[in-house]
Design a protein around this motif. Structure first.
Motif, PDB file in Angstrom:
ATOM      1  N   ASN A 252       0.636  -1.139   0.199  1.00  0.00           N
ATOM      2  CA  ASN A 252      -0.040   0.124   0.042  1.00  0.00           C
ATOM      3  C   ASN A 252       0.833   1.413   0.078  1.00  0.00           C
ATOM      4  O   ASN A 252       0.541   2.298  -0.649  1.00  0.00           O
ATOM      5  CB  ASN A 252      -0.788  -0.081   1.234  1.00  0.00           C
ATOM      6  N   GLN A 253       1.840   1.304   0.927  1.00  0.00           N
ATOM      7  CA  GLN A 253       2.879   2.582   0.720  1.00  0.00           C
ATOM      8  C   GLN A 253       3.547   2.792  -0.327  1.00  0.00           C
ATOM      9  O   GLN A 253       3.476   4.137  -0.677  1.00  0.00           O
ATOM     10  CB  GLN A 253       3.890   2.094   1.992  1.00  0.00           C
ATOM     11  N   VAL A 254       3.945   1.770  -1.335  1.00  0.00           N
ATOM     12  CA  VAL A 254       4.390   2.204  -2.335  1.00  0.00           C
ATOM     13  C   VAL A 254       3.604   2.274  -3.433  1.00  0.00           C
ATOM     14  O   VAL A 254       3.986   2.515  -4.757  1.00  0.00           O
ATOM     15  CB  VAL A 254       5.939   1.109  -2.734  1.00  0.00           C
ATOM     16  N   GLY A 255       2.094   2.091  -3.303  1.00  0.00           N
ATOM     17  CA  GLY A 255       1.010   2.168  -4.381  1.00  0.00           C
ATOM     18  C   GLY A 255       1.368   1.061  -5.362  1.00  0.00           C
ATOM     19  O   GLY A 255       1.002   1.337  -6.595  1.00  0.00           O
ATOM     20  N   LYS A 256       1.701  -0.342  -5.032  1.00  0.00           N
ATOM     21  CA  LYS A 256       1.642  -1.411  -5.761  1.00  0.00           C
ATOM     22  C   LYS A 256       0.351  -2.089  -5.649  1.00  0.00           C
ATOM     23  O   LYS A 256       0.146  -2.626  -4.350  1.00  0.00           O
ATOM     24  CB  LYS A 256       2.870  -2.247  -5.813  1.00  0.00           C
ATOM     25  N   LYS A 257      -0.337  -2.788  -6.660  1.00  0.00           N
ATOM     26  CA  LYS A 257      -1.438  -3.662  -6.699  1.00  0.00           C
ATOM     27  C   LYS A 257      -1.228  -4.946  -6.855  1.00  0.00           C
ATOM     28  O   LYS A 257      -2.183  -5.681  -7.011  1.00  0.00           O
ATOM     29  CB  LYS A 257      -2.687  -2.907  -7.477  1.00  0.00           C
ATOM     30  N   ARG A 258       0.055  -5.267  -7.119  1.00  0.00           N
ATOM     31  CA  ARG A 258       0.213  -6.808  -7.518  1.00  0.00           C
ATOM     32  C   ARG A 258       1.730  -7.128  -7.102  1.00  0.00           C
ATOM     33  O   ARG A 258       2.604  -6.199  -7.142  1.00  0.00           O
ATOM     34  CB  ARG A 258      -0.240  -7.032  -8.805  1.00  0.00           C
ATOM     35  N   PHE A 259       2.166  -8.258  -6.772  1.00  0.00           N
ATOM     36  CA  PHE A 259       3.517  -8.522  -6.946  1.00  0.00           C
ATOM     37  C   PHE A 259       3.429 -10.117  -7.374  1.00  0.00           C
ATOM     38  O   PHE A 259       2.513 -10.767  -7.409  1.00  0.00           O
ATOM     39  CB  PHE A 259       4.138  -8.574  -5.398  1.00  0.00           C
ATOM     40  N   SER A 260       4.551 -10.463  -8.193  1.00  0.00           N
ATOM     41  CA  SER A 260       4.618 -11.803  -8.777  1.00  0.00           C
ATOM     42  C   SER A 260       6.163 -12.222  -8.484  1.00  0.00           C
ATOM     43  O   SER A 260       7.187 -11.630  -8.279  1.00  0.00           O
ATOM     44  CB  SER A 260       4.523 -11.458 -10.296  1.00  0.00           C
TER      45      SER A 260
END
Length: 460
Positions: A252-260
């Protein structure tokens, strides 16, 4: 089938080092290079150990991970004291975690660089990112300086009770916004300290850096029962657990909505982890909902059945408590009744080739600590696949993600447990994307797990 070299290379994937490789500008993803634990480039490199020691390290790591998860589920409440000397708390130096190199703080006039580089363990079951700080007492051993927060130009303290503090007031550390976290058991390791605002910096392939300012960071001042060696290079934790709505979540802090990530099956190749990036698409990409589960921070899927070489075991309704998927768990655990059915499925499969499992009387002494092992006849190559049938998607695991093989034996890499959890060994040679832009919230979905078979890795 030449199993030994391939299978042993899969062991202890969780001790891989994620040495930061490229970084994001704007919407681009943070890209991390995954280095195999048995590569000399890994900070967890165990040196020259035997094949059997490598196999048993995998099993020990799985139990360590389970102990950590059960302790976090049981120990929700710490006492209200600002001192934690009476708290049993551990992350052992077992080498079962991914590691990312991250620059912390701002020190242009001291070190000639924006951030001091630290290796942080990746934990998909935790939302807290923290590093051990100077003035810690007690501390775990660290090869480099504990983070010198006083000299960082971007360091900002947060008072206890401040409305911006992301943790409860009972977790305050002295007069500051605080955190308390524990790992493992008997005895478990723990860290307590202050939540601060800091800058995290990631190096770029192009010679520059990308920084994220004013992120919440745990500054660890009290650590107990860590069994790191004196040569330890690991400074803390990078939490990639369920993002939810909490402001403490790194995603949330870095504004990312996915990781893989894509886990390599060889210690001689690198694979990748991405934080952010575009949606995973392609003709082979399958998708199943991500769900909330009983262990906070973990990701759950709706596992409905299992097949052995395309023969369904008809386990519908057996997966009480949900099924977690965790890259931080070296191997897969199944509920006892499910494990028993899967065990019978493998026994029946090998019986058609007149191969019977070892029993307590015939079991050789040099077998790994696994329950189901068979003799491995010379020239035999008809090993089965194992399919996890999720809601709307089937994960087909090839033999290299099921078995550990020696010269004269082959063992099924599964264990019985009070929970069902799909571990890293069964995830190799697939790319997995945890996508929080997808999913139907009205049905309790927090996102979607998308995956596809892939040759994970490039030459190290």
């Amino acid at each position: 089938m030449a199993f030994m070299e391939t299978l042993l290379s899969l062991i202890s994937l969780l001790s891989s080092a994620l040495l930061l490789h490229a970084v994001v500008e704007g919407p681009k993803p943070i890209t991390l290079s995954l280095i195999h634990p048995f590569s000399p480039h890994s900070p967890f490199y165990p040196g020259n150990i035997t094949d059997m020691e490598k196999i048993n390290i995998l099993i020990q790591g799985t139990y360590a991970r389970m102990h950590h998860l059960f302790s976090t589920m049981r120990e929700r409440n710490w006492n209200d004291s600002s001192e934690v000397d009476n708290i049993v708390a551990t992350v052992q130096y077992t080498g079962f975690y991914f590691v990312a190199q991250v620059g912390i703080g701002s020190f242009p006039s001291f070190f000639g660089q924006k951030g001091m580089p630290y290796l942080l363990m990746i934990d998909t079951g935790s939302q807290i990112t923290w590093v051990q700080c100077e003035d810690c007492d007690p501390c775990f051993p660290l090869q480099q300086l504990n983070f010198p927060y006083r000299r960082s130009q971007s360091y900002k303290s947060i008072p206890c009770g401040d409305p911006t503090c992301p943790t409860p007031n009972q977790d305050c550390f002295k007069s500051f916004c605080g955190f308390r976290i524990r790992y493992g058991e008997d005895p478990s390791a723990s860290t307590a300290g202050a939540i601060v605002r800091e800058t995290l910096t990631f190096p770029s392939d192009f010679g520059g850096t990308e920084s994220y300012n004013d992120l919440f960071l745990g500054c660890g001042f009290k650590s107990y029962h860590y069994e790191f060696r004196q040569s330890n290079k690991i400074g803390g934790i990078l939490g990639l657990g369920f993002r939810g709505t909490r402001t403490l979540s790194f995603l949330n802090q870095v504004g990312k909505k996915r990781f893989s990530y894509c886990l390599s099956n060889s210690e001689h190749t690198n694979s990748q982890l991405y934080i952010g990036g575009a949606m995973m698409v392609g003709p082979q990409v399958l998708s199943t909902p991500l769900l909330r589960g009983s262990i906070e921070g973990l990701y759950y899927v709706d596992l409905q059945d299992i097949s052995i070489q395309n023969i369904r075991l008809r386990l519908q309704g057996s997966f009480s408590g949900g099924s977690a998927i965790d890259s931080g768990c070296p191997m897969t655990f199944l509920l006892p009744n499910i494990y028993a059915r899967v065990r019978i499925g493998f026994v029946q499969y090998f019986a058609q080739f007149h191969i019977q499992p070892y029993d307590s009387g015939s079991r050789p002494r040099d077998l790994p600590w696994l329950d189901l092992c068979f003799p491995n006849p010379s020239g035999f190559d008809r090993y089965p696949t194992m399919t996890f049938h999720f809601r709307g998607a089937d994960l087909v695991v090839q033999p290299t993600g099921i078995f550990l093989a020696g010269r004269n034996y082959i063992c099924v890499v599964l264990k019985s447990s009070p929970v069902t959890m799909i571990g890293a060994f069964q995830q190799t040679q697939h790319k997995f994307s945890y996508d929080f832009e997808l999913g139907d919230g009205s049905r309790g979905e927090i996102g979607a797990l998308r995956f596809a078979p892939q040759d994970c890795g490039s030459p190290a």
